[in-house]
Design a protein around this motif. Structure first.
Motif, PDB file in Angstrom:
ATOM      1  N   ARG A   5       0.811  -1.215   0.000  1.00  0.00           N
ATOM      2  CA  ARG A   5       0.000   0.000   0.000  1.00  0.00           C
ATOM      3  C   ARG A   5       0.841   1.260   0.000  1.00  0.00           C
ATOM      4  NH1 ARG A   5      -5.745  -1.420   2.910  1.00  0.00           N
ATOM      5  NH2 ARG A   5      -6.105  -3.229   1.575  1.00  0.00           N
ATOM      6  N   LYS A   7      -1.099  -4.421   4.612  1.00  0.00           N
ATOM      7  CA  LYS A   7      -2.341  -3.652   4.652  1.00  0.00           C
ATOM      8  C   LYS A   7      -2.824  -3.385   6.074  1.00  0.00           C
ATOM      9  CE  LYS A   7      -5.300  -7.694   3.813  1.00  0.00           C
ATOM     10  NZ  LYS A   7      -6.378  -8.218   2.949  1.00  0.00           N
ATOM     11  N   ASP A  35      -7.295  -7.185  -2.728  1.00  0.00           N
ATOM     12  CA  ASP A  35      -6.692  -6.198  -1.821  1.00  0.00           C
ATOM     13  C   ASP A  35      -6.566  -4.833  -2.486  1.00  0.00           C
ATOM     14  OD1 ASP A  35      -6.536  -8.074   0.118  1.00  0.00           O
ATOM     15  OD2 ASP A  35      -4.356  -8.344   0.039  1.00  0.00           O
ATOM     16  N   TYR A  36      -6.311  -4.812  -3.790  1.00  0.00           N
ATOM     17  CA  TYR A  36      -6.153  -3.529  -4.484  1.00  0.00           C
ATOM     18  C   TYR A  36      -7.487  -2.812  -4.626  1.00  0.00           C
ATOM     19  CZ  TYR A  36      -1.692  -5.719  -5.376  1.00  0.00           C
ATOM     20  OH  TYR A  36      -0.487  -6.357  -5.192  1.00  0.00           O
ATOM     21  N   GLN A  56      -8.202  -1.238  -1.271  1.00  0.00           N
ATOM     22  CA  GLN A  56      -7.418  -0.028  -1.034  1.00  0.00           C
ATOM     23  C   GLN A  56      -7.938   1.153  -1.832  1.00  0.00           C
ATOM     24  OE1 GLN A  56      -3.244  -0.321  -2.038  1.00  0.00           O
ATOM     25  NE2 GLN A  56      -2.787   1.753  -1.332  1.00  0.00           N
ATOM     26  N   GLN A  86      -8.615   5.338   2.720  1.00  0.00           N
ATOM     27  CA  GLN A  86      -7.250   5.067   2.286  1.00  0.00           C
ATOM     28  C   GLN A  86      -6.864   5.781   0.995  1.00  0.00           C
ATOM     29  OE1 GLN A  86      -6.134   0.826   2.566  1.00  0.00           O
ATOM     30  NE2 GLN A  86      -8.191   0.474   3.361  1.00  0.00           N
ATOM     31  N   CYS A  87      -7.847   6.098   0.164  1.00  0.00           N
ATOM     32  CA  CYS A  87      -7.519   6.636  -1.162  1.00  0.00           C
ATOM     33  C   CYS A  87      -8.576   7.651  -1.591  1.00  0.00           C
ATOM     34  CB  CYS A  87      -7.455   5.486  -2.166  1.00  0.00           C
ATOM     35  SG  CYS A  87      -6.583   5.875  -3.689  1.00  0.00           S
TER      36      CYS A  87
END
Length: 540
Positions: A423, A450, A473-474, A477, A483-484
């Motif tokens: 990450r 993560k 997982d992507y 995220q 987180q983004c």
């Protein structure tokens, strides 16, 4: 229009320099519609010959990356055609117009100084009808236009043969044409292919051409002499796999001064086809190469080989910009591969300027795990060499060995690795590619950090995210607003299974905000959407 909000603040108190900067932040159609006849001072600024010299009659609205609307409102168009165009028509030298308003704009009045025409977002059938049946357009093309840009809509991509017929018709109509950009736009995916026996694509005036073609034979066809005064050719080739041999690839091309080549995807034919073509360009002054090469039982391309293969044949070359990615495949012999230090030492000649390089050596086991869209399954290693600063809009095959840098021209990035992208690594990516619009991630390995990562990442311009071949997982995220931050994201391509997991079957509040803004969702795999699916993605 409200010129003043109160007695203390009035837009007319601003100096002309500031007002012009404000105008340049607006679409030209908005300025002409709102400000002409508002005040005498606005008229002086808006109708200034320098401002209206290039008349842009489009207003782009992006519903998704592949769904863009360039047309303007009918009320706006009516007012401009009635009240503005008759006052400025003698001062318009360049015109940008889209399909729905072209007839009104061109038929309202004549433009005696017009020499540059950009036709935006046309459907190929409609454009062909205009070329064959609209007398006003045909007269303009025949008698006035020297610079032409054609942008055709690719929602339903035209056949390559249809595009080639349109291109040939343009050349036959445009008696004064000097420069043509024919569907050479990074966000489009349209290509031409030519019947090699045809002689339709002929011009005795064209000096500059930008175009996408299907095969290497198409490239050779355009350089066989039928465009006898061509000085500049920027060409993208969909595939360089072989040649029919119908066009001579040995005859010198002494008139060509500027050449740009970008093939898709990787090619095995650098030595057999690309090098012989480049050696024909004996008087080249500018060369731009954006190549991805697979070499079998050979070392990487480096500065010494580039000089021996190409540059020694171009004594007048004064500008060389390149990005060359070489993957090495060992089949019969073991290759002593150059190190990154060896690569750097090979770029000592002044023609190169500053050069970046990266060597990635992989074991056979890891190499066999490469994605088929990224690296050959049996690759031994790869080397990427590129001019600095990096000039291209695309950057491919980035992996975990990337050390960062400034790549502020890049809009399309493809990442791939057999090791997970952690990450925190995406913080480096967001800082190195500040204008990134398209991100493709090929990585099916789960992230390991993560739980420990607290990094918040922003991709300010990202429109399209491709996660078809990425671990869930992507998705977790990128879709989580904890987180983004993805303020411009419109398009997502992902497997249904990963999307359902990342959103907890479309109930996760952390991924709800980003999901709610998506206007295009491409799902991989079979699925039946639950009742709450539409509520979770209200903008689809």
């Amino acid at each position: 229009m409200n010129i003043s909000n109160n007695n203390d603040l009035n837009i007319l108190d601003l100096p002309n320099e500031i007002l012009l900067k404000i105008f340049n932040k607006l679409t030209m159609t908005d300025v002409l519609y709102s400000l002409v006849n508002a005040t005498q001072r606005f008229d002086q600024l808006v109708l200034d010959p320098l401002y209206i010299r290039k008349l842009d009659m489009t207003s782009m609205t992006m519903k998704s990356f592949h769904d863009r609307i360039n047309s303007i409102d009918n009320l706006v168009l009516d007012k401009i055609c009635k009240n503005v165009l008759p006052r400025i028509n003698h001062q318009v030298h360049e015109l940008i117009v889209e399909q729905h308003s072209m007839k009104r704009v061109l038929h309202t009045i004549e433009y005696p100084q017009l020499h540059s025409l950009s036709l935006v977002d046309f459907q190929d059938e409609v454009f062909l009808e205009y070329l064959t049946g609209d007398a006003t357009l045909r007269t303009l093309l025949s008698e006035q236009i020297t610079h032409l840009k054609v942008d055709l809509n690719d929602k339903t991509p035209p056949l390559p043969e249809t595009l080639s017929m349109i291109f040939a018709l343009i050349l036959s109509l445009c008696n004064q044409i000097v420069e043509v950009n024919f569907c050479y736009f990074f966000h489009r995916s349209m290509i031409c292919t030519f019947e090699l026996s045809s002689t339709d694509c002929v011009s005795s005036t064209l000096t500059s051409l930008k175009i996408n073609v299907k095969t290497f034979d198409d490239c050779l066809y355009l350089l066989d002499g039928r465009l006898g005064y061509l000085l500049t050719l920027f060409i993208d080739v969909k595939e360089i796999v072989y040649t029919l041999g119908a066009v001579d690839n040995t005859k010198k091309i002494p008139k060509l001064k500027n050449f740009s080549l970008r093939p898709f995807p990787r090619t095995y034919f650098y030595d057999d086809l690309i090098i012989p073509l480049l050696r024909r360009m004996t008087n080249l002054e500018e060369l731009i190469l954006n190549l991805s090469i697979i070499r079998v039982d050979s070392n990487y391309i480096d500065g010494l080989q580039l000089y021996d293969d190409i540059l020694i044949y171009m004594p007048r070359l004064n500008k060389f910009i390149f990005s060359i990615d070489t993957s090495v495949v060992e089949k019969n012999i073991k290759i002593a591969l150059s190190s990154n230090e060896d690569i750097q030492r090979s770029f000592t000649r002044r023609e190169y300027g500053p050069v970046g390089s990266h060597v990635d050596i992989s074991s056979r086991e890891n190499g066999c795990r490469g994605h088929m869209y990224s690296l050959p399954y049996e690759f031994k290693s790869r080397c990427h060499i590129y001019s600095l600063p990096y000039q291209f809009k695309n950057y491919s095959y980035l992996n975990n060995d990337f050390q960062g840098g400034i790549f502020d021209n890049v809009q399309y990035l493809m990442m791939t690795d057999f090791r997970p992208f952690e990450r925190n690594f995406f913080k480096i990516i967001s800082q190195s590619f500040p204008l990134l619009q398209h991100l493709y991630i090929f990585n099916d390995e789960p992230q390991k950090d993560k739980q420990q990562s607290t990094t918040f990442i922003t991709f300010s311009h990202l429109i399209y995210l491709y996660l078809d071949c990425a671990h869930v997982d992507y998705a977790e995220q990128f879709l989580s607003d904890k987180q983004c931050h993805l303020p411009c994201l419109l398009n997502l391509s992902i497997s249904y299974e990963s999307l359902a997991m990342a959103t907890n079957n479309f109930t996760n509040d952390a991924t709800r905000l980003t999901s709610s803004k998506l206007t295009s969702l491409r799902l991989k795999g079979p699925f039946v959407t639950p009742e709450n699916f539409r509520l979770y993605f209200p903008s689809l």
